[in-house]
Design an enzyme around this catalytic site. Structure first.
Site, PDB file in Angstrom:
ATOM      1  N   HIS B  67      -6.364   7.706   1.933  1.00  0.00           N
ATOM      2  CA  HIS B  67      -7.886   6.967   1.800  1.00  0.00           C
ATOM      3  C   HIS B  67      -8.394   6.694   0.329  1.00  0.00           C
ATOM      4  O   HIS B  67      -8.821   5.394   0.137  1.00  0.00           O
ATOM      5  CB  HIS B  67      -8.979   7.941   2.462  1.00  0.00           C
ATOM      6  CG  HIS B  67     -10.469   7.564   2.294  1.00  0.00           C
ATOM      7  ND1 HIS B  67     -11.057   7.916   1.137  1.00  0.00           N
ATOM      8  CD2 HIS B  67     -11.250   6.665   2.725  1.00  0.00           C
ATOM      9  CE1 HIS B  67     -12.411   7.496   1.246  1.00  0.00           C
ATOM     10  NE2 HIS B  67     -12.342   6.394   2.100  1.00  0.00           N
ATOM     11  N   GLU B  70      -6.433   3.248  -0.132  1.00  0.00           N
ATOM     12  CA  GLU B  70      -7.114   2.356   0.343  1.00  0.00           C
ATOM     13  C   GLU B  70      -8.143   1.782  -0.582  1.00  0.00           C
ATOM     14  O   GLU B  70      -8.249   0.369  -0.779  1.00  0.00           O
ATOM     15  CB  GLU B  70      -7.633   2.852   1.643  1.00  0.00           C
ATOM     16  CG  GLU B  70      -8.591   1.597   2.404  1.00  0.00           C
ATOM     17  CD  GLU B  70      -9.749   2.254   2.908  1.00  0.00           C
ATOM     18  OE1 GLU B  70     -10.853   1.846   2.383  1.00  0.00           O
ATOM     19  OE2 GLU B  70      -9.782   3.330   3.675  1.00  0.00           O
ATOM     20  N   HIS B  71      -8.902   2.766  -1.017  1.00  0.00           N
ATOM     21  CA  HIS B  71     -10.027   2.272  -1.944  1.00  0.00           C
ATOM     22  C   HIS B  71      -9.460   1.283  -3.020  1.00  0.00           C
ATOM     23  O   HIS B  71      -9.917   0.483  -3.546  1.00  0.00           O
ATOM     24  CB  HIS B  71     -10.762   3.419  -2.650  1.00  0.00           C
ATOM     25  CG  HIS B  71     -12.074   3.769  -1.642  1.00  0.00           C
ATOM     26  ND1 HIS B  71     -13.267   3.702  -2.141  1.00  0.00           N
ATOM     27  CD2 HIS B  71     -12.154   4.208  -0.466  1.00  0.00           C
ATOM     28  CE1 HIS B  71     -13.942   4.060  -1.203  1.00  0.00           C
ATOM     29  NE2 HIS B  71     -13.407   4.257  -0.193  1.00  0.00           N
ATOM     30  N   GLU B 142     -19.006   9.322  -0.800  1.00  0.00           N
ATOM     31  CA  GLU B 142     -18.668   9.153   0.530  1.00  0.00           C
ATOM     32  C   GLU B 142     -18.493  10.372   1.232  1.00  0.00           C
ATOM     33  O   GLU B 142     -18.928  10.279   2.384  1.00  0.00           O
ATOM     34  CB  GLU B 142     -17.337   8.130   0.550  1.00  0.00           C
ATOM     35  CG  GLU B 142     -16.965   7.580   2.079  1.00  0.00           C
ATOM     36  CD  GLU B 142     -15.863   6.765   2.125  1.00  0.00           C
ATOM     37  OE1 GLU B 142     -15.310   6.422   1.166  1.00  0.00           O
ATOM     38  OE2 GLU B 142     -15.632   6.114   3.109  1.00  0.00           O
TER      39      GLU B 142
END
Lengths: 422, 431
Positions: B67, B70-71, B142
């Site tokens: 993740h 991905e960012h 997040e």
């Protein structure tokens, strides 16, 4: 889109072969008022509980399943100070099915049955269904508290618009539920059917003439008399106010409400929409770049317009200790938009994003209907093509002028309990 | 370019595997304004232990690495890729699931340029110590957002009740502590291993010309050089067949309680038609048992145990699979009991033919409706493809499915003795 009126229902038909389904959407519009708000919130689920022809929920659902899993959804929303009850039925286009049988007419019949021929016991909804739906609705009202972003939005509207109808929560009030009876809800139902402005949208591989005949055959409204009304759109910003609330949360929610002084249907609306997108409506906007990318304060930081109420809302999820810094950055970014501190390239980028959003909306039957309905609501119909032309015409001066009317009203901050601030 | 037409669906699908191993699917759709594109790697949160490409021993990277990567892909020397898409009138996004990381955009203009941007930014890693550090604040927020989300907490609570060692029970974004350890070297290691074109799929759907588009993709890929492909070696922890614990209970600052019941697959490793049939059979069975038209739903509603939030699903990937049933409830304990007892009655008595036929129709109709959505097609097609299934087989498989098959698969899956777990959330002070 073809439009005609029959049985006091305004029908809008968009004939297209793009989709594998036919979509029927009914919008019932009334003013947003305290009276009957909770009854109206309960109606969609009570009506889905059974009709004259399909007496129980299981019967209604089985009829939908027989229509190749047609989906029926119904809900209530507020658009500014309009209350809109919506019923949507989407059914597969029979040409994609092996044993083709006409589904569209049956879909109309079913929708009409749910809406106009409810299952009744002595001029009231069946009391067992009503009690069950009241229980379920109470639970849903309480669950708003559990979704912190939604809760913060509701609280902001309550605080900011406390003297305006807009503060009324569309799901109604828990304290009303006790007093509601099968009779009082039925009364609210007949009132809604009688006084609402009805708009019917049909999108799919279907001809307007067929729609007209289905409406005339199945949707005869008993004594319809839609009442004219003018919703309150403006209110002046009061002196800017801060409301803080503590709960057991890991992330604090900063929601700020502004008065925009411009609503949908006015010439400056498109400039306001451009200003909002530049400020906080897209990943290239000032809020995303400065609150998230530069300062790393938030995962989301965005603004959106309540187009029919002249309100703009900023939302950000931040750490409690970053409150001052976040507010300061947000204030500064709005000042920058108001001062015209952006380039021509920024404007072009913003317009490209907005026009792309409009075109993408048109690819979804429901999106197309929502877009057209904005205009119907205000009596200023705007087609998607016009909308994009208007966006194109917006100049830097227009943006600065529209943004210049934006005034901060209420700041709502939901924060953690550990360090309770005064 | 290979071309297959699905006459009943009125769809034509173009496929090509490029020289560098990248699989490309093109599905033009008439009447649409937009094009939607996804560029997906078969790399998700469960792939945390693997042998880095060109290495011989396995490493384990901090939780949340896929993740985080991905960012970070959205940034290069010139800044933010979101900006570039925005300038080109597109809206871009990405997501990381248990088994996939997908980069996507949709646009109604500049489709060629946007496709080039998508290919170029995902194939160009650029990480510095400074940009990695800066991202930690954003991702921490997040994670905090999900910590406050009781449905998310309930779902991951259920996964950790079901799974002992398998990383599917670890939050996709990791924790504030685990991401604090992430370095740019970790990101490069993960990137080199899993972002080889041979491990990726490009899917384009909507309005565009397939011939022009494939030309553009071919020439874009020819300009770049890649090492020869190697199938990534992933290490999977040994997972016991049975659930780790039959029940997990938690208190949260909520007003309404929650209950989820999960049934864990004993044996994973299915793929292709077997997996597709099992997935459709179990979803059909759950629909007969708990769908809006079922006696089960009416009964739970009448007893005051559920509301509109009640839902159910079955999902499987190569190394895990489970059913999940539940929703908001003021009596989570009783709801759990009732769900289990309805399942066990159905295991005993089976289902009736009439409701089976109705639900079959419903699922076919649902699938046709879903084909209106470019997002659904691209994301589901890719997921199916990674599991050697074909999305457009859904209708024929549904049409051939028999009630006997559904009952037999249902009985095999629903072994309540050892495979069922519950996660219950209570308002504070009510546990």
């Amino acid at each position: 889109m073809q439009t005609f009126t029959s049985n006091t229902i305004q029908s809008h038909v968009f004939t297209t072969k793009t989709y594998k389904t036919n979509t029927i959407i009914l919008q019932l519009r009334t003013p947003l008022t305290r009276e009957h708000i909770t009854e109206k919130a309960l109606l969609p689920s009570i009506l889905e509980r059974g009709t004259e022809h399909f007496p129980t929920r299981a019967h209604v659902q089985a009829a939908l399943e027989d229509l190749y899993g047609a989906s029926l959804t119904a809900d209530v929303v507020k658009k500014g100070e309009h209350h809109v009850t919506t019923f949507r039925l989407e059914a597969a286009n029979e040409k994609f099915l092996t044993d083709a049988e006409p589904l569209t007419e049956r879909a109309f019949q079913l929708l009409a049955s749910v809406l106009l021929h409810p299952n009744l016991e002595e001029n009231a909804f069946p009391s067992t269904s009503v009690e069950e739906e009241k229980r379920s609705h109470r639970q849903q009202l309480r669950a708003v508290y559990d979704d912190k972003m939604r809760y913060a939005n509701k609280r902001l509207a309550e605080e900011m618009c406390r003297n305006e109808a807009y503060s009324i929560p569309v799901l109604g009030y828990e304290e009303d539920l006790e007093q509601l009876s099968p009779e009082s809800i039925y009364h609210a139902y007949t009132e809604l059917i009688r006084s609402a402005h009805w708009d019917l949208y049909v999108v799919g591989d279907i001809e307007p003439e067929d729609v007209r005949s289905y409406v005339e055959k199945y949707m005869k409204l008993p004594a319809a008399e839609p009442a004219d009304y003018t919703p309150d759109v403006y209110a002046n910003a009061e002196e800017s106010r801060v409301v803080k609330e503590a709960q057991q949360v890991q992330q604090s929610k900063l929601h700020i409400g502004y008065r925009t002084g411009t609503v949908f249907g006015e010439p400056d609306y498109f400039a306001l929409q451009t200003a909002n997108t530049l400020f906080g409506g897209a990943p290239h906007s000032k809020l995303f770049v400065n609150v998230r990318e530069k300062a790393s304060l938030a995962y989301y930081a965005a603004s959106r317009l309540e187009s029919h109420k002249g309100i703009m809302i900023v939302m950000a999820g931040i750490d409690e200790s970053d409150y001052d810094q976040a507010v300061q950055i947000i204030d500064k970014q709005l000042e920058a938009v108001q001062a015209g501190d952006f380039t021509d390239e920024d404007i072009d980028q913003t317009k490209a994003v907005l026009k792309n959003q409009i075109l993408e909306t048109l690819d979804v039957p429901r999106g197309r209907v929502e877009l057209e309905y904005q205009g119907v609501l205000t009596g200023h119909p705007v087609s998607a093509e016009q909308w994009m032309l208007e966006i194109d015409k917006v100049t830097k001066e227009d943006i600065v002028r529209a943004a210049g009317r934006i005034v901060k009203d209420t700041t709502y901050f939901l924060h953690g309990k550990e360090h309770e601030s005064a | 370019m290979n071309q297959v037409t699905f006459p009943q669906l009125e769809e034509t699908l173009y496929t090509e595997v490029l020289d560098n191993g990248l699989t490309v699917f093109l599905l033009p759709k008439e009447g649409f304004h937009k094009m939607y594109a996804t560029f997906t790697t078969k790399y998700g949160s469960v792939d945390h232990r693997f042998v880095p490409i060109g290495d011989s021993s396995p490493v384990q990277l901090p939780d949340g690495i896929a993740h985080f990567l991905e960012h970070k892909m959205f940034e290069d020397e010139d800044g933010d890729i979101f900006q570039q898409f925005s300038k080109q009138g597109a809206s871009a996004n990405a997501f990381t699931s248990f088994t996939r990381t997908a980069y996507l955009f949709s646009s109604t203009s500049n489709k060629e340029i946007n496709t080039t941007t998508l290919l170029d930014f995902v194939q160009y890693p650029y990480f510095t110590d400074e940009t990695v550090e800066k991202e930690k604040g954003i991702i921490e927020q997040e994670i905090r957002m999900y910590e406050d989300n009781p449905d998310w907490q309930n779902f991951f609570g259920l996964l950790s009740a079901m799974y002992e060692n398998h990383p599917v029970h670890i939050d996709i974004a990791g924790t504030a502590e685990s991401i604090a350890e992430i370095t740019k070297e970790h990101l490069y290691t993960a990137y080199r291993t899993f972002y080889h074109p041979a491990n990726m799929t490009l899917f384009l759907v909507g309005s565009f010309d397939p011939e022009e588009m494939i030309e553009l993709i071919r020439s874009n890929q020819k300009q770049k050089s890649f090492v020869p492909p190697e199938e990534p070696v992933r290490f999977q922890e040994d997972e016991p067949e049975a659930v780790r614990s039959a029940r997990l209970e938690k208190e949260m600052p909520v007003q309404v309680g929650k209950c989820l019941v999960g049934i864990k697959e004993k044996r994973a490793g299915r793929e292709g038609q077997e997996m597709l049939k099992r997935e459709l059979a179990l979803q059909t069975a759950l629909e007969m048992l708990f769908g809006r038209s079922s006696e089960g739903y009416s009964d739970l509603f009448t007893k005051g145990l559920i509301d509109d939030s009640f839902s159910f699903d079955y999902t499987a990937e190569n190394t895990f699979g489970f059913s999940v049933i539940g929703g908001d409830s003021e009596k989570p304990h009783i709801l759990e009991e009732e769900i289990l007892s309805k399942i066990s009655s159905a295991v005993k008595d089976g289902f009736d033919k009439e409701s089976f036929e109705r639900i079959r129709r419903k699922k076919i109709g649902f699938f046709l409706r879903a084909l209106n959505s470019p997002e659904y097609i691209a994301n589901q097609f890719t997921r199916y493809h990674f599991n050697n299934m074909h999305l457009f087989d859904v209708i024929p498989v549904m049409e051939e499915l028999t009630l006997e098959e559904v009952e037999s698969i249902f009985r095999d899956h629903m072994d309540l003795e050892t495979q069922a777990a519950g996660c219950l959330i209570f308002p504070e002070g009510e546990m």
